[in-house]
Design an enzyme around this catalytic site. Structure first.
Site, PDB file in Angstrom:
ATOM      1  N   TYR A   1     -28.296 -25.280 -60.529  1.00 47.37           N
ATOM      2  CA  TYR A   1     -29.226 -25.980 -59.713  1.00 47.37           C
ATOM      3  C   TYR A   1     -28.995 -25.212 -58.174  1.00 47.37           C
ATOM      4  O   TYR A   1     -29.879 -24.775 -57.682  1.00 47.37           O
ATOM      5  CB  TYR A   1     -28.867 -27.698 -60.113  1.00 47.37           C
ATOM      6  CG  TYR A   1     -29.686 -27.623 -58.362  1.00 47.37           C
ATOM      7  CD1 TYR A   1     -31.448 -27.732 -58.347  1.00 47.37           C
ATOM      8  CD2 TYR A   1     -29.538 -28.159 -57.096  1.00 47.37           C
ATOM      9  CE1 TYR A   1     -31.803 -28.321 -57.281  1.00 47.37           C
ATOM     10  CE2 TYR A   1     -30.161 -28.705 -56.152  1.00 47.37           C
ATOM     11  CZ  TYR A   1     -31.649 -28.798 -56.394  1.00 47.37           C
ATOM     12  OH  TYR A   1     -32.323 -29.268 -55.632  1.00 47.37           O
TER      13      TYR A   1
ATOM     14  N   GLU B   1     -26.822 -28.637 -51.403  1.00 41.80           N
ATOM     15  CA  GLU B   1     -26.290 -28.601 -52.742  1.00 41.80           C
ATOM     16  C   GLU B   1     -25.343 -26.820 -53.223  1.00 41.80           C
ATOM     17  O   GLU B   1     -24.895 -26.712 -53.952  1.00 41.80           O
ATOM     18  CB  GLU B   1     -27.188 -28.430 -54.150  1.00 41.80           C
ATOM     19  CG  GLU B   1     -26.988 -29.261 -55.269  1.00 41.80           C
ATOM     20  CD  GLU B   1     -25.783 -30.294 -55.588  1.00 41.80           C
ATOM     21  OE1 GLU B   1     -24.903 -29.637 -56.125  1.00 41.80           O
ATOM     22  OE2 GLU B   1     -24.984 -31.460 -54.903  1.00 41.80           O
TER      23      GLU B   1
ATOM     24  N   SER C   1     -31.437 -26.670 -50.139  1.00 43.38           N
ATOM     25  CA  SER C   1     -30.646 -28.039 -50.446  1.00 43.38           C
ATOM     26  C   SER C   1     -29.196 -28.211 -49.995  1.00 43.38           C
ATOM     27  O   SER C   1     -28.147 -26.825 -50.184  1.00 43.38           O
ATOM     28  CB  SER C   1     -30.700 -28.363 -52.013  1.00 43.38           C
ATOM     29  OG  SER C   1     -29.384 -29.604 -52.417  1.00 43.38           O
TER      30      SER C   1
HETATM   31  P1  NAP Z   1     -38.544 -34.771 -57.789  1.00 45.58           P
HETATM   32  O1  NAP Z   1     -38.784 -35.528 -57.114  1.00 45.58           O
HETATM   33  O2  NAP Z   1     -38.034 -34.319 -58.394  1.00 45.58           O
HETATM   34  O3  NAP Z   1     -39.920 -33.676 -57.988  1.00 45.58           O
HETATM   35  C1  NAP Z   1     -40.490 -32.009 -58.059  1.00 45.58           C
HETATM   36  C2  NAP Z   1     -41.637 -31.916 -57.847  1.00 45.58           C
HETATM   37  O4  NAP Z   1     -41.363 -30.524 -58.684  1.00 45.58           O
HETATM   38  C3  NAP Z   1     -42.923 -33.062 -59.341  1.00 45.58           C
HETATM   39  O5  NAP Z   1     -43.696 -33.053 -58.328  1.00 45.58           O
HETATM   40  C4  NAP Z   1     -42.392 -32.042 -59.994  1.00 45.58           C
HETATM   41  O6  NAP Z   1     -43.798 -32.108 -61.299  1.00 45.58           O
HETATM   42  C5  NAP Z   1     -42.382 -30.147 -59.167  1.00 45.58           C
HETATM   43  N1  NAP Z   1     -42.535 -29.380 -60.644  1.00 45.58           N
HETATM   44  C6  NAP Z   1     -41.246 -29.281 -61.154  1.00 45.58           C
HETATM   45  N2  NAP Z   1     -41.373 -28.025 -61.931  1.00 45.58           N
HETATM   46  C7  NAP Z   1     -42.901 -27.256 -61.852  1.00 45.58           C
HETATM   47  C8  NAP Z   1     -43.404 -26.186 -61.845  1.00 45.58           C
HETATM   48  N3  NAP Z   1     -43.028 -24.968 -62.763  1.00 45.58           N
HETATM   49  N4  NAP Z   1     -44.448 -26.035 -61.517  1.00 45.58           N
HETATM   50  C9  NAP Z   1     -45.503 -27.010 -60.716  1.00 45.58           C
HETATM   51  N5  NAP Z   1     -44.304 -27.987 -60.563  1.00 45.58           N
HETATM   52  C10 NAP Z   1     -43.113 -28.270 -60.819  1.00 45.58           C
HETATM   53  O7  NAP Z   1     -38.546 -33.707 -56.384  1.00 45.58           O
HETATM   54  P2  NAP Z   1     -37.651 -34.274 -55.050  1.00 45.58           P
HETATM   55  O8  NAP Z   1     -36.742 -34.960 -54.705  1.00 45.58           O
HETATM   56  O9  NAP Z   1     -38.706 -34.538 -54.309  1.00 45.58           O
HETATM   57  O10 NAP Z   1     -37.534 -32.846 -54.550  1.00 45.58           O
HETATM   58  C11 NAP Z   1     -38.130 -31.929 -53.493  1.00 45.58           C
HETATM   59  C12 NAP Z   1     -37.656 -30.514 -53.073  1.00 45.58           C
HETATM   60  O11 NAP Z   1     -36.954 -30.608 -52.883  1.00 45.58           O
HETATM   61  C13 NAP Z   1     -37.103 -30.233 -54.750  1.00 45.58           C
HETATM   62  O12 NAP Z   1     -37.583 -28.813 -54.287  1.00 45.58           O
HETATM   63  C14 NAP Z   1     -35.733 -29.884 -54.678  1.00 45.58           C
HETATM   64  O13 NAP Z   1     -34.581 -29.327 -55.436  1.00 45.58           O
HETATM   65  C15 NAP Z   1     -36.045 -30.362 -53.035  1.00 45.58           C
HETATM   66  N6  NAP Z   1     -34.449 -31.138 -52.142  1.00 45.58           N
HETATM   67  C16 NAP Z   1     -34.337 -32.520 -52.487  1.00 45.58           C
HETATM   68  C17 NAP Z   1     -33.334 -33.052 -51.830  1.00 45.58           C
HETATM   69  C18 NAP Z   1     -33.153 -34.483 -52.392  1.00 45.58           C
HETATM   70  O14 NAP Z   1     -32.479 -35.490 -51.864  1.00 45.58           O
HETATM   71  N7  NAP Z   1     -34.296 -35.054 -52.801  1.00 45.58           N
HETATM   72  C19 NAP Z   1     -32.533 -32.541 -50.819  1.00 45.58           C
HETATM   73  C20 NAP Z   1     -32.526 -31.365 -51.047  1.00 45.58           C
HETATM   74  C21 NAP Z   1     -33.144 -30.557 -51.376  1.00 45.58           C
HETATM   75  P3  NAP Z   1     -43.834 -33.012 -62.363  1.00 45.58           P
HETATM   76  O15 NAP Z   1     -44.361 -34.251 -61.750  1.00 45.58           O
HETATM   77  O16 NAP Z   1     -44.854 -32.364 -63.122  1.00 45.58           O
HETATM   78  O17 NAP Z   1     -42.566 -33.614 -63.008  1.00 45.58           O
HETATM   79  N1  GDD Z   2     -26.922 -38.701 -61.363  1.00 47.94           N
HETATM   80  C1  GDD Z   2     -26.151 -39.449 -60.956  1.00 47.94           C
HETATM   81  N2  GDD Z   2     -25.213 -40.401 -62.045  1.00 47.94           N
HETATM   82  N3  GDD Z   2     -24.515 -39.259 -60.043  1.00 47.94           N
HETATM   83  C2  GDD Z   2     -24.052 -39.339 -60.503  1.00 47.94           C
HETATM   84  C3  GDD Z   2     -23.058 -40.276 -61.095  1.00 47.94           C
HETATM   85  C4  GDD Z   2     -24.688 -40.977 -62.207  1.00 47.94           C
HETATM   86  O1  GDD Z   2     -24.649 -41.804 -63.339  1.00 47.94           O
HETATM   87  N4  GDD Z   2     -22.342 -41.500 -60.861  1.00 47.94           N
HETATM   88  C5  GDD Z   2     -21.475 -40.347 -59.952  1.00 47.94           C
HETATM   89  N5  GDD Z   2     -22.466 -40.047 -60.164  1.00 47.94           N
HETATM   90  C6  GDD Z   2     -22.468 -38.289 -58.666  1.00 47.94           C
HETATM   91  C7  GDD Z   2     -22.025 -37.295 -58.853  1.00 47.94           C
HETATM   92  O2  GDD Z   2     -21.451 -36.662 -59.299  1.00 47.94           O
HETATM   93  C8  GDD Z   2     -22.705 -36.280 -57.671  1.00 47.94           C
HETATM   94  O3  GDD Z   2     -21.526 -36.158 -56.807  1.00 47.94           O
HETATM   95  C9  GDD Z   2     -23.439 -38.002 -56.714  1.00 47.94           C
HETATM   96  O4  GDD Z   2     -23.432 -39.159 -57.296  1.00 47.94           O
HETATM   97  C10 GDD Z   2     -25.683 -37.889 -56.535  1.00 47.94           C
HETATM   98  O5  GDD Z   2     -25.500 -37.391 -57.246  1.00 47.94           O
HETATM   99  P1  GDD Z   2     -27.566 -37.619 -57.546  1.00 47.94           P
HETATM  100  O6  GDD Z   2     -27.918 -38.523 -56.975  1.00 47.94           O
HETATM  101  O7  GDD Z   2     -27.513 -37.208 -59.419  1.00 47.94           O
HETATM  102  O8  GDD Z   2     -27.463 -36.638 -56.535  1.00 47.94           O
HETATM  103  P2  GDD Z   2     -27.527 -34.916 -56.025  1.00 47.94           P
HETATM  104  O9  GDD Z   2     -26.491 -34.689 -55.025  1.00 47.94           O
HETATM  105  O10 GDD Z   2     -26.113 -34.307 -57.627  1.00 47.94           O
HETATM  106  O11 GDD Z   2     -28.060 -33.648 -55.962  1.00 47.94           O
HETATM  107  C11 GDD Z   2     -29.709 -34.307 -55.533  1.00 47.94           C
HETATM  108  O12 GDD Z   2     -29.205 -34.055 -53.718  1.00 47.94           O
HETATM  109  C12 GDD Z   2     -29.763 -32.379 -53.675  1.00 47.94           C
HETATM  110  C13 GDD Z   2     -29.300 -31.681 -52.112  1.00 47.94           C
HETATM  111  O13 GDD Z   2     -27.859 -32.427 -51.711  1.00 47.94           O
HETATM  112  C14 GDD Z   2     -30.498 -33.235 -55.659  1.00 47.94           C
HETATM  113  O14 GDD Z   2     -32.220 -34.459 -55.024  1.00 47.94           O
HETATM  114  C15 GDD Z   2     -31.444 -32.734 -55.370  1.00 47.94           C
HETATM  115  O15 GDD Z   2     -32.201 -32.357 -56.162  1.00 47.94           O
HETATM  116  C16 GDD Z   2     -30.480 -31.908 -53.562  1.00 47.94           C
HETATM  117  O16 GDD Z   2     -31.056 -30.541 -53.472  1.00 47.94           O
END
Ligand code: NAP
Ligand code: GDD
Length: 327
Positions: free
Chosen positions: A148, A126, A124
């Site tokens: 995280y 992050e 990520s």
């Molecule tokens: P998400 O919608 O929160 O999905 C997370 C998945 O992980 C769900 O299917 C959840 O299952 C499963 N899970 C959580 N804990 C588990 C466990 N102990 N054993 C088996 N399964 C488990 O996340 P996403 O946005 O699709 O992201 C996918 C991956 O990419 C994550 O690793 C996230 O950290 C990473 N990532 C995401 C982003 C982004 O912007 N979306 C960016 C960078 C990296 P349940 O349905 O049972 O909860």
């Molecule tokens: N969630 C949330 N809710 N975020 C807010 C809000 C609110 O009400 N108001 C402002 N924000 C700001 C957060 O402080 C952060 O800076 C930004 O919006 C994005 O927040 P999120 O959408 O919660 O995502 P994230 O950047 O913290 O994390 C996501 O992206 C990562 C990759 O950079 C997640 O998907 C992580 O799993 C992923 O790794």
């Protein structure tokens, strides 16, 4: 014979798009699901007749070994994680168990059962946290700002280490934020698109947010899962940044989303300190030149297109109109 893929986290946003992509490429797909008292299959309901589901948990290494032995995947995509950053301050140990040691369990299960399996690890942006360089590349040093982020740094380096120690074909995709109509409702883009829809339809009047000044490099999840797959089709395993190269503030997001629905955000958005974080990641912007050159990857949806897609989808969902086919 068709290739076999296994996806941990198939019930999540990325898992559902990746399963669609792999089915389209002719793969047999097995999804790992953890046992829940109430099934959580809504994102993959339309795929259930075409995929296999296997119960296992990142907390239980034996369950992972069994899943790999029984399904014999050629490729394994480790997407499962505790993915909501604020929750990682509430549950730092569990976050580490899932996102750090969980990765070790997956890697070690692969090493033991079949080290030829190609593996994708969901790292990520992050990890860049308090950024040391703008824009961020594969070589930018990490400075995570949440439990995280710290857990993902461990997951990243243990993936690199298993590649270098045991010769595994293990890739780490350093993906910047990617969103879609299937995004969880607690993440800011979806919270905003859902909030705009509720206000547009007269269900709510206000939307309460945290830090409006944070900047993110937001792309479309459907584009990003293609980069995951492309990484495992290369001759050698490597790590890649995946990003659009454009950064927008939460304030921009709100302005574009409300504007898309013909609303003035200033009349509806209020800052609530409950949504501020103990330590913030202020500004992310990625340089995906390596992915563009080596994988031939490029995003197909821009910021305005992404926000519009999410707002339209939530308005349609909440209007009670038949939801559009998943995209
Ligand atoms: P998400 O919608 O929160 O999905 C997370 C998945 O992980 C769900 O299917 C959840 O299952 C499963 N899970 C959580 N804990 C588990 C466990 N102990 N054993 C088996 N399964 C488990 O996340 P996403 O946005 O699709 O992201 C996918 C991956 O990419 C994550 O690793 C996230 O950290 C990473 N990532 C995401 C982003 C982004 O912007 N979306 C960016 C960078 C990296 P349940 O349905 O049972 O909860
Ligand atoms: N969630 C949330 N809710 N975020 C807010 C809000 C609110 O009400 N108001 C402002 N924000 C700001 C957060 O402080 C952060 O800076 C930004 O919006 C994005 O927040 P999120 O959408 O919660 O995502 P994230 O950047 O913290 O994390 C996501 O992206 C990562 C990759 O950079 C997640 O998907 C992580 O799993 C992923 O790794």
């Amino acid at each position: 014979m068709s290739k076999r893929a296994m996806i941990t986290g198939i019930t999540g946003q990325d898992g559902s798009y990746l399963a669609e992509l792999l089915l389209g490429e002719g793969y047999e797909v097995t999804g790992i699901i953890r046992r829940l008292s109430h099934p959580n299959l809504n994102r993959i309901e339309h795929l259930l007749d075409r995929i296999r589901l296997h119960p296992a948990d990142l907390l239980d290494g034996l369950s992972l070994i069994r899943a790999i032995e029984e399904n014999e995947p050629d490729e394994l995509y480790n997407l499962a994680a505790m993915s909501f950053v604020p929750a990682s301050w509430d549950q730092p140990l569990l976050t580490g168990e899932f996102n750090a040691q969980g990765v070790t369990r997956v890697l070690d299960a692969v090493r033991r059962v079949n080290p030829k399996i190609k593996l994708y690890q969901a790292s990520s942006s992050e990890m860049f946290g308090k950024v040391r360089e703008v824009p961020q590349t594969e070589l930018t040093p990490f400075y995570p700002r949440s439990p995280y982020g710290v857990s993902k740094v461990f997951g990243h380096y243990i993936t690199v280490n298993y590649r270098e120690s045991y010769g595994l074909f293990a890739c780490s995709g350093i993906l910047f934020n990617h969103e879609s109509p299937r995004r969880g409702l607690e993440f800011v883009t979806r919270k905003v698109s859902d909030g705009v829809a509720r206000i547009k339809l007269g269900i709510e009047q206000k939307l309460y947010l945290g830090n409006l000044e944070a900047h993110r490099d937001w792309g479309f999840a459907g584009d990003y899962v293609r980069a995951m797959w492309l990484m495992l089709q290369q001759p050698t395993a490597d790590d890649y940044v995946v990003a659009t190269g454009e950064s927008h503030s939460v304030r921009d997001l709100v302005e574009v989303a409300f504007g898309h629905a013909g609303l003035d955000w200033k009349a509806h958005v209020e800052v609530d300190p409950r949504f501020l974080r103990p330590a913030e990641v202020d500004h992310l912007i990625g340089n995906a030149a390596k992915a563009r050159q080596s994988l031939g990857w490029a995003p197909s949806v821009d910021f305005a297109g992404l926000v519009g897609m999410m707002v339209d989808s939530d308005i349609e969902r909440l209007s009670g109109i038949k939801p559009p086919k998943p995209r």
